[in-house]
Design a protein around this motif. Structure first.
Motif, PDB file in Angstrom:
ATOM      1  N   PRO A  38      34.029  90.218   8.675  1.00  0.00           N
ATOM      2  CA  PRO A  38      33.821  90.910   7.404  1.00  0.00           C
ATOM      3  C   PRO A  38      34.178  90.016   6.208  1.00  0.00           C
ATOM      4  CG  PRO A  38      35.099  92.280   8.925  1.00  0.00           C
ATOM      5  CD  PRO A  38      34.979  90.921   9.560  1.00  0.00           C
ATOM      6  N   GLU A  39      33.384  90.190   5.137  1.00  0.00           N
ATOM      7  CA  GLU A  39      33.569  89.349   3.955  1.00  0.00           C
ATOM      8  C   GLU A  39      34.999  89.458   3.406  1.00  0.00           C
ATOM      9  OE1 GLU A  39      31.021  90.426   0.663  1.00  0.00           O
ATOM     10  OE2 GLU A  39      31.217  88.437  -0.242  1.00  0.00           O
ATOM     11  N   SER A  40      35.542  90.685   3.381  1.00  0.00           N
ATOM     12  CA  SER A  40      36.882  90.851   2.801  1.00  0.00           C
ATOM     13  C   SER A  40      37.916  90.076   3.626  1.00  0.00           C
ATOM     14  CB  SER A  40      37.253  92.335   2.733  1.00  0.00           C
ATOM     15  OG  SER A  40      37.127  92.897   4.017  1.00  0.00           O
ATOM     16  N   GLU A  41      37.770  90.095   4.945  1.00  0.00           N
ATOM     17  CA  GLU A  41      38.722  89.350   5.792  1.00  0.00           C
ATOM     18  C   GLU A  41      38.590  87.839   5.546  1.00  0.00           C
ATOM     19  OE1 GLU A  41      39.007  90.602   9.926  1.00  0.00           O
ATOM     20  OE2 GLU A  41      39.514  88.552  10.555  1.00  0.00           O
ATOM     21  N   ALA A  42      37.339  87.398   5.404  1.00  0.00           N
ATOM     22  CA  ALA A  42      37.116  85.950   5.178  1.00  0.00           C
ATOM     23  C   ALA A  42      37.702  85.521   3.834  1.00  0.00           C
ATOM     24  CB  ALA A  42      35.624  85.634   5.241  1.00  0.00           C
ATOM     25  N   ILE A  43      37.562  86.371   2.806  1.00  0.00           N
ATOM     26  CA  ILE A  43      38.080  86.007   1.478  1.00  0.00           C
ATOM     27  C   ILE A  43      39.606  86.117   1.456  1.00  0.00           C
ATOM     28  CG2 ILE A  43      38.138  86.660  -0.975  1.00  0.00           C
ATOM     29  CD1 ILE A  43      35.183  87.531  -0.680  1.00  0.00           C
ATOM     30  N   CYS A  64      33.384  79.422   5.551  1.00  0.00           N
ATOM     31  CA  CYS A  64      32.590  80.569   6.040  1.00  0.00           C
ATOM     32  C   CYS A  64      31.926  80.368   7.393  1.00  0.00           C
ATOM     33  CB  CYS A  64      31.523  80.924   4.999  1.00  0.00           C
ATOM     34  SG  CYS A  64      30.532  79.521   4.468  1.00  0.00           S
ATOM     35  N   PHE A  65      32.112  79.224   8.033  1.00  0.00           N
ATOM     36  CA  PHE A  65      31.311  78.880   9.223  1.00  0.00           C
ATOM     37  C   PHE A  65      32.183  78.099  10.198  1.00  0.00           C
ATOM     38  CE2 PHE A  65      28.331  75.656  11.081  1.00  0.00           C
ATOM     39  CZ  PHE A  65      27.354  76.500  11.611  1.00  0.00           C
ATOM     40  N   VAL A  66      32.447  78.689  11.365  1.00  0.00           N
ATOM     41  CA  VAL A  66      33.319  78.030  12.346  1.00  0.00           C
ATOM     42  C   VAL A  66      32.644  77.989  13.715  1.00  0.00           C
ATOM     43  CG1 VAL A  66      35.627  78.005  13.398  1.00  0.00           C
ATOM     44  CG2 VAL A  66      35.329  79.016  11.145  1.00  0.00           C
ATOM     45  N   PRO A  67      32.000  76.878  14.061  1.00  0.00           N
ATOM     46  CA  PRO A  67      31.446  76.758  15.414  1.00  0.00           C
ATOM     47  C   PRO A  67      32.588  76.773  16.434  1.00  0.00           C
ATOM     48  CG  PRO A  67      30.532  75.077  13.962  1.00  0.00           C
ATOM     49  CD  PRO A  67      31.710  75.695  13.249  1.00  0.00           C
ATOM     50  N   LEU A  68      32.404  77.537  17.518  1.00  0.00           N
ATOM     51  CA  LEU A  68      33.486  77.705  18.493  1.00  0.00           C
ATOM     52  C   LEU A  68      33.184  77.026  19.826  1.00  0.00           C
ATOM     53  CD1 LEU A  68      34.128  81.486  17.756  1.00  0.00           C
ATOM     54  CD2 LEU A  68      35.531  79.554  17.012  1.00  0.00           C
ATOM     55  N   LEU A  93      38.086  81.916   8.076  1.00  0.00           N
ATOM     56  CA  LEU A  93      36.982  81.026   8.453  1.00  0.00           C
ATOM     57  C   LEU A  93      37.235  79.596   7.983  1.00  0.00           C
ATOM     58  CD1 LEU A  93      34.011  83.490   8.005  1.00  0.00           C
ATOM     59  CD2 LEU A  93      35.160  82.786  10.111  1.00  0.00           C
ATOM     60  N   ASN A  94      38.469  79.367   7.560  1.00  0.00           N
ATOM     61  CA  ASN A  94      38.930  78.004   7.297  1.00  0.00           C
ATOM     62  C   ASN A  94      39.925  77.614   8.401  1.00  0.00           C
ATOM     63  OD1 ASN A  94      40.784  75.993   5.274  1.00  0.00           O
ATOM     64  ND2 ASN A  94      38.593  75.954   4.948  1.00  0.00           N
ATOM     65  N   ALA A  95      39.836  78.321   9.515  1.00  0.00           N
ATOM     66  CA  ALA A  95      40.674  77.973  10.673  1.00  0.00           C
ATOM     67  C   ALA A  95      40.274  76.587  11.167  1.00  0.00           C
ATOM     68  CB  ALA A  95      40.457  78.994  11.785  1.00  0.00           C
ATOM     69  N   HIS A  96      41.228  75.910  11.760  1.00  0.00           N
ATOM     70  CA  HIS A  96      40.900  74.629  12.393  1.00  0.00           C
ATOM     71  C   HIS A  96      40.879  74.846  13.894  1.00  0.00           C
ATOM     72  CE1 HIS A  96      42.087  70.219  13.332  1.00  0.00           C
ATOM     73  NE2 HIS A  96      40.823  70.466  13.582  1.00  0.00           N
ATOM     74  N   VAL A  97      39.692  74.783  14.484  1.00  0.00           N
ATOM     75  CA  VAL A  97      39.597  74.959  15.932  1.00  0.00           C
ATOM     76  C   VAL A  97      39.442  73.586  16.584  1.00  0.00           C
ATOM     77  CG1 VAL A  97      38.626  77.276  15.681  1.00  0.00           C
ATOM     78  CG2 VAL A  97      37.084  75.370  16.037  1.00  0.00           C
ATOM     79  N   ILE A  98      40.227  73.387  17.604  1.00  0.00           N
ATOM     80  CA  ILE A  98      40.224  72.088  18.286  1.00  0.00           C
ATOM     81  C   ILE A  98      39.854  72.311  19.743  1.00  0.00           C
ATOM     82  CG2 ILE A  98      41.582  70.022  18.837  1.00  0.00           C
ATOM     83  CD1 ILE A  98      43.549  70.930  16.617  1.00  0.00           C
ATOM     84  N   ASN A  99      38.892  71.537  20.153  1.00  0.00           N
ATOM     85  CA  ASN A  99      38.345  71.650  21.486  1.00  0.00           C
ATOM     86  C   ASN A  99      38.474  70.287  22.137  1.00  0.00           C
ATOM     87  OD1 ASN A  99      36.748  72.911  23.402  1.00  0.00           O
ATOM     88  ND2 ASN A  99      35.567  73.873  21.725  1.00  0.00           N
TER      89      ASN A  99
END
Ligand code: ARG
Length: 306
Positions: free
Chosen positions: A238-243, A203-207, A248-254
């Motif tokens: 939106p909650e429905s999109e996240a579920i 549910c939480f993805v720092p960018l 929000l379980n994307a893996h972001v690489i910086n």
């Protein structure tokens, strides 16, 4: 309060915490995956697993895992990441493929060893501890906490020595007090009241140091207010999109050495893709349907370490 941020844990009030005063950290660029040979769905450990027992398509799961590994290999060739390593799955460890959970590796070759909530997952942990030992890591064993699920619940603030610690389902807030003292890092704890979002990594993805994307229904009012103090820009998904899409379980690489940015995620989201594009991520959409049946997607299927 001095301008130094205290090494402590923040539950209710982050007013004394200034991200700009926190010391910097470079991002880990090694990726560890666990082969899905023995992946299975045999019980219900989280809300997403209801009704899924026996419904896993194992051949498809293997193909999806290989597709994810191919993306990481491509990212290695493009110098976004440094390494792609694989630990072998073990018979009888049906969830071991979700290798974000058994440990929390940190700077200075230290690794916090998880205390998994479910007995069947506790068996996975020694394999990861031994793996990190073989790389020269020092294990940190929690003394007072009963539950802690590694990077599933512990997410670093981008490029800072600051952590966010989810609790309520799989991790015990006591874990964060110990981790904060042992690793000498401030931790902002975030309660997760919604069973669909049982790990912080759902549910939480720092960018970036000042941007985050999240689902507000996953947090309490206090947690949300704390996040709003620490990030100047929030993308609300939106909650429905996240579920439905586990976006929000994307893996972001910086990669902070060369500025390259990549995000790997389940296909089908819209708001999350927009947010990632606005933040300059190159997006790789893949299919993880078989892992979503078990309550996980890309972020859960890898561990980042130094
Ligand atoms: N079936 C696994 C469990 O319930 C899924 C773990 C997903 N991992 C994650 N980091 N969210 O434990």
């Amino acid at each position: 309060m001095s301008t130094e941020n205290a090494i402590k844990i923040y539950h209710d009030d982050v007013k004394g915490l200034q991200v700009s005063n926190i010391s910097s950290r470079s991002e880990p660029l090694k990726v560890l995956m666990c082969s899905p040979t023995y992946f299975d769905i045999i019980d219900v450990k989280n809300a997403h697993m209801e009704g899924q027992s026996g419904k896993l398509d194992k051949a498809l799961a293997l193909q999806q895992w290989n597709d994810l590994k191919d993306v990481y290999e491509t990212l290695k060739q493009e110098n976004v990441i440094e390494e792609v390593l694989v630990i072998e799955g073990v018979e009888g460890c049906e969830d071991m493929v979700f290798c974000a959970n058994q440990t929390f590796p940190w700077l200075d070759k230290s690794v916090v060893i998880s205390k998994m909530r479910h007995p069947s997952r506790q068996k996975e942990v020694p394999y990861f501890e031994n793996y990190f030992k073989s790389l020269g890591y020092q294990s940190i064993h929690l003394q007072t906490a009963n539950m802690f699920e590694g990077m599933g619940d512990t997410i670093p603030h981008p490029q800072k020595r600051l952590l966010y610690g989810g609790f309520g389902h799989r991790s015990d807030p006591k874990a964060y007090k110990e981790i904060s003292e042992t690793l000498q890092v401030p931790i902002v704890t975030l309660e997760l009241p919604n069973p669909n979002f049982y790990h912080l990594d759902t549910c939480f993805v720092p960018l970036s140091t000042n941007e985050v994307m999240l689902c507000k229904e996953a947090f309490t009012a206090v947690g949300l207010a704390n996040i709003q103090q620490l990030f100047s820009k929030i993308y609300y998904i939106p909650e429905s999109e996240a579920i439905d899409t586990f976006c929000l379980n994307a893996h972001v690489i910086n990669n902070d050495r060369n500025g390259k940015k990549a995000a790997i995620m389940q296909k089908g989201s819209t708001h999350a893709i927009d947010a990632l594009k606005q933040c300059g991520y190159k997006i790789y959409e893949i299919e993880t349907s078989e892992y979503m049946k078990s309550g996980g997607s890309v972020f859960c299927m890898k561990m980042m370490f130094y």
